[in-house]
Scaffold this motif. Structure first.
Motif, mmCIF file in Angstrom:
data_model
loop_
_atom_site.group_PDB
_atom_site.id
_atom_site.type_symbol
_atom_site.label_atom_id
_atom_site.label_comp_id
_atom_site.label_asym_id
_atom_site.label_seq_id
_atom_site.Cartn_x
_atom_site.Cartn_y
_atom_site.Cartn_z
ATOM 1 N N GLU A 253 -10.374 -0.603 -15.995
ATOM 2 C CA GLU A 253 -9.873 -0.166 -17.302
ATOM 3 C C GLU A 253 -9.755 -1.362 -18.237
ATOM 4 O OE1 GLU A 253 -6.182 2.463 -19.160
ATOM 5 O OE2 GLU A 253 -6.137 1.823 -17.075
ATOM 6 N N GLY A 254 -10.183 -1.170 -19.494
ATOM 7 C CA GLY A 254 -10.059 -2.237 -20.476
ATOM 8 C C GLY A 254 -11.276 -3.121 -20.594
ATOM 9 N N THR A 255 -12.228 -2.968 -19.670
ATOM 10 C CA THR A 255 -13.438 -3.782 -19.732
ATOM 11 C C THR A 255 -14.532 -3.041 -20.499
ATOM 12 O OG1 THR A 255 -14.257 -2.894 -17.636
ATOM 13 C CG2 THR A 255 -12.910 -4.897 -17.525
ATOM 14 N N THR A 256 -15.536 -3.794 -20.954
ATOM 15 C CA THR A 256 -16.682 -3.182 -21.636
ATOM 16 C C THR A 256 -17.610 -2.586 -20.571
ATOM 17 O OG1 THR A 256 -16.532 -4.831 -23.397
ATOM 18 C CG2 THR A 256 -18.604 -3.585 -23.198
ATOM 19 N N LEU A 257 -17.899 -1.304 -20.716
ATOM 20 C CA LEU A 257 -18.660 -0.592 -19.685
ATOM 21 C C LEU A 257 -20.066 -0.281 -20.158
ATOM 22 C CD1 LEU A 257 -15.861 1.970 -18.723
ATOM 23 C CD2 LEU A 257 -16.420 -0.133 -17.505
ATOM 24 N N ASP A 258 -20.992 -0.254 -19.220
ATOM 25 C CA ASP A 258 -22.331 0.245 -19.538
ATOM 26 C C ASP A 258 -22.673 1.372 -18.560
ATOM 27 O OD1 ASP A 258 -23.217 -0.851 -17.128
ATOM 28 O OD2 ASP A 258 -23.948 -2.687 -18.077
ATOM 29 N N ILE A 259 -23.875 1.903 -18.641
ATOM 30 C CA ILE A 259 -24.221 3.094 -17.850
ATOM 31 C C ILE A 259 -24.188 2.837 -16.353
ATOM 32 C CG2 ILE A 259 -25.576 4.130 -19.708
ATOM 33 C CD1 ILE A 259 -28.114 3.182 -18.262
ATOM 34 N N PHE A 260 -24.287 1.556 -15.953
ATOM 35 C CA PHE A 260 -24.301 1.235 -14.523
ATOM 36 C C PHE A 260 -22.890 1.166 -13.932
ATOM 37 C CE2 PHE A 260 -28.208 -0.442 -16.353
ATOM 38 C CZ PHE A 260 -29.150 0.149 -15.519
ATOM 39 N N ASP A 261 -21.869 1.292 -14.793
ATOM 40 C CA ASP A 261 -20.484 1.303 -14.321
ATOM 41 C C ASP A 261 -20.010 2.714 -13.971
ATOM 42 O OD1 ASP A 261 -19.733 -1.488 -14.508
ATOM 43 O OD2 ASP A 261 -19.970 -1.250 -16.680
ATOM 44 N N TYR A 262 -20.929 3.653 -13.936
ATOM 45 C CA TYR A 262 -20.581 5.041 -13.623
ATOM 46 C C TYR A 262 -21.400 5.541 -12.440
ATOM 47 C CZ TYR A 262 -18.346 5.230 -18.229
ATOM 48 O OH TYR A 262 -17.547 5.002 -19.324
ATOM 49 N N ILE A 263 -20.790 6.466 -11.721
ATOM 50 C CA ILE A 263 -21.535 7.287 -10.765
ATOM 51 C C ILE A 263 -21.712 8.638 -11.445
ATOM 52 C CG2 ILE A 263 -21.303 8.608 -8.607
ATOM 53 C CD1 ILE A 263 -20.107 6.117 -7.331
ATOM 54 N N TYR A 264 -22.882 9.251 -11.287
ATOM 55 C CA TYR A 264 -23.190 10.520 -11.944
ATOM 56 C C TYR A 264 -23.184 11.633 -10.902
ATOM 57 C CZ TYR A 264 -24.199 7.285 -15.625
ATOM 58 O OH TYR A 264 -24.055 6.289 -16.560
ATOM 59 N N ILE A 265 -22.482 12.698 -11.212
ATOM 60 C CA ILE A 265 -22.272 13.786 -10.246
ATOM 61 C C ILE A 265 -23.095 15.002 -10.637
ATOM 62 C CG2 ILE A 265 -20.547 15.372 -9.274
ATOM 63 C CD1 ILE A 265 -18.484 13.134 -9.612
ATOM 64 N N ASP A 266 -23.844 15.504 -9.679
ATOM 65 C CA ASP A 266 -24.677 16.696 -9.863
ATOM 66 C C ASP A 266 -23.961 17.896 -9.246
ATOM 67 O OD1 ASP A 266 -26.636 18.569 -10.148
ATOM 68 O OD2 ASP A 266 -28.002 17.706 -8.657
ATOM 69 N N ALA A 267 -23.197 18.617 -10.066
ATOM 70 C CA ALA A 267 -22.450 19.779 -9.562
ATOM 71 C C ALA A 267 -23.394 20.891 -9.124
ATOM 72 C CB ALA A 267 -21.490 20.297 -10.640
ATOM 73 N N PHE A 268 -24.567 20.956 -9.722
ATOM 74 C CA PHE A 268 -25.585 21.933 -9.324
ATOM 75 C C PHE A 268 -26.119 21.615 -7.923
ATOM 76 C CE2 PHE A 268 -30.071 23.373 -9.322
ATOM 77 C CZ PHE A 268 -29.926 24.689 -9.723
ATOM 78 N N GLY A 269 -26.152 20.338 -7.596
ATOM 79 C CA GLY A 269 -26.663 19.878 -6.299
ATOM 80 C C GLY A 269 -25.548 19.561 -5.318
#
Length: 536
Positions: A253-269
């Protein structure tokens, strides 16, 4: 009783009188609709009488529901128009609620509430409420808590009270929640993405997703998101192309984030957790970082309605294009100045022959927004004005008498249950012509010339059991010796009752074919006499 407070004093005698008056007024309006709108679809301005009613709307609606719930196969015309009126009333109320909802600030993130409004608008006759859907989700949350208790009996989510919006900061504790959710949703309750019937509107309606336990990426994601947030995991919606996803922040929290700082969840899968690269493998293409960003409620609803709009355009059998009309209404409620969709709405109304004055209003609005659409607008304006003029010139009703010499070859009558010899479908006749009245192009496209009697034979307008309306040659039809009710949305527009052997025309259809009912009785009597002789 849900409309009354138990603490309020109510003069029930006066309340009953008001309800009775509303009921009489409702029946009067329903009875008038067939005479007024038999020859056309009910235009939206046709409901103006209802909007000016005095007294509580709930009583008027209650009477319409009573008409719809009348037992048996009678009062079909009343039921047909009661359904249309109730549909309109409820949709207007829902659309007003949706517009108020869309005025909320961007940080108002009730994705579920918005999705329920879309569900309600497309299914106004179903009993759908946010309260009921939330209660079903709460029961899933309880099952997740039960599983979570087995993973970590001191997990902070277990102490959350209903309606609380607390968030858990520790990634490990969030991960425990998601593990418990995946177990309950996909292993225990057997929720899954609907790969077999992907292009079905039911996959987008939240009440159906909960009943059928299947959906498409966006609806499954909204369910997953709602449950996760109730348990303290701050997932966010990602409007990823071709496959809606959720993102789960892994950065501090508080840091600058980019797309690689996330895990993406596939609720369909089944809740599979993906990296950025795996997201691209999922759709088979590289996308820019902007498409991994979070979207607000309005953008999520836009995508849901966009999916419904695509499905509405694919409609083939439903001649009313109801899904297309509903999804256009919803999209234009969010984005009222979308020129291409306004043009589609104008074309649709023109095609259906409803509310030409509204078509002209839409076209004028398009011309103001985009003068470059002058060609398309001009064409529709010209033909709409011609349609209005033709309506003014129409005088009286065409009456077809079976006894007339030019109708001597007509063998069948309105109301008879028929079977198509070639295609095998069951249908009911609601109109006939002594010869084919369609244009040369239709006759050529339908290969009518290949028939032994060509187009110089009687043709019949029929309502087919699959919901379509067709124009069939006499030589292709035969009596259905085992008649059955025809499940078609427009049956009530033409007929007042199903007797078990045939349909009885309503007053408006009987005016147009005054001698057909007697012919039907005679035909049915002959068929059953012949059947009886064969049995003996």
């Amino acid at each position: 009783m849900k409309h009354y407070s138990p603490t309020d004093y109510v003069n029930w005698l006066e309340e009953y009188k008001v309800r009775q008056k509303a009921g009489l007024e409702a029946r009067k309006i329903v009875a008038s609709f067939s005479k007024r709108f038999f020859s056309e679809h009910v235009p939206c301005n046709g409901f103006s009488d209802i909007e000016n009613l005095e007294g509580p709307e709930i009583f008027f609606e209650d009477e319409l529901v009573c008409i719809l719930n009348m037992e048996g196969r009678k009062a079909l015309t009343w039921k047909y128009y009661a359904k249309k009126i109730l549909y309109y009333l409820r949709q207007q109320k829902i659309l007003n609620n949706l517009k108020a909802f869309l005025q909320q600030p961007d940080d108002y993130e009730s994705y579920l509430e918005g999705a329920v409004y879309i569900d309600q608008y497309c299914n106004p006759l179903s009993d759908i409420s946010l309260k009921d859907i939330q209660a079903q989700i709460d029961s899933i949350v309880e099952l997740v808590c039960k599983t979570l208790r087995g993973i970590n009996s001191r997990h902070p989510s277990l102490a959350f009270k209903a309606g609380e919006s607390s968030m858990i900061m520790e990634i490990e504790l969030q991960s425990q929640v998601l593990d418990a959710m995946n177990h309950v949703l996909y292993d225990q309750l057997k929720f899954k993405g609907n790969r077999m019937d992907y292009y079905n509107a039911l996959n987008l309606y939240m009440h159906q997703v909960l009943i059928r336990r299947t959906g498409i990426p966006i609806s499954m994601s909204l369910l997953y998101l709602t449950i996760a947030r109730q348990l303290g995991v701050p997932l966010e919606p990602v409007n990823f192309p071709s496959h809606f996803l959720l993102r789960w922040c892994q950065g501090a929290e508080g840091t600058t984030l980019d797309i690689f700082d996330y895990i993406y969840i596939d609720a369909f899968g089944k809740g599979k957790q993906l990296t950025v690269k795996e997201c691209e493998y999922l759709i088979g293409q590289h996308v820019t970082a902007a498409l991994y960003g979070v979207v607000n409620v309005k953008k999520v609803l836009q995508r849901m309605v966009g999916n419904l709009l695509s499905l509405g355009k694919r409609e083939g059998i439903d001649q009313s294009y109801q899904l297309l009309r509903d999804s256009l209404d919803l999209y234009l409620a969010m984005y009222p100045d979308q020129v291409q969709l306004l043009l589609l709405q104008a074309r649709l109304y023109f095609h259906l022959g409803i509310w030409p004055e509204k078509v002209l209003d839409i076209l004028q609005h398009i011309q103001t927004l985009d003068p470059g659409q002058h060609g398309a607008v001009g064409y529709l304006v010209q033909h709409t004005l011609e349609h209005i003029e033709r309506k003014k010139e129409e005088v009286g009703v065409e009456v077809k008498l079976r006894s007339h010499e030019k109708h001597r070859d007509v063998c069948y009558s309105i109301g008879l249950i028929m079977k198509h010899k070639r295609y095998g479908y069951n249908c009911v006749i609601y109109g006939w012509d002594p010869t084919c009245m369609m244009g040369h192009e239709w006759i050529r496209n339908m290969n009518v010339h290949s028939l032994p009697h060509g187009h110089h034979q009687p043709f019949y307008n029929v309502l087919v059991e699959d919901g379509s309306c067709r124009y069939a040659a006499q030589e292709n039809l035969e009596y259905n010796v085992e008649p059955q009710e025809i499940s078609h949305p427009d049956v009530g527009r033409y007929f007042s009752e199903f007797t078990g052997t045939h349909y009885i025309p309503n007053a408006e259809l009987e005016i147009r074919y005054p001698e057909d009912l007697e012919s039907v009785y005679e035909t049915v009597q002959n068929i059953y006499s012949a059947k009886k002789e064969n049995v003996e």
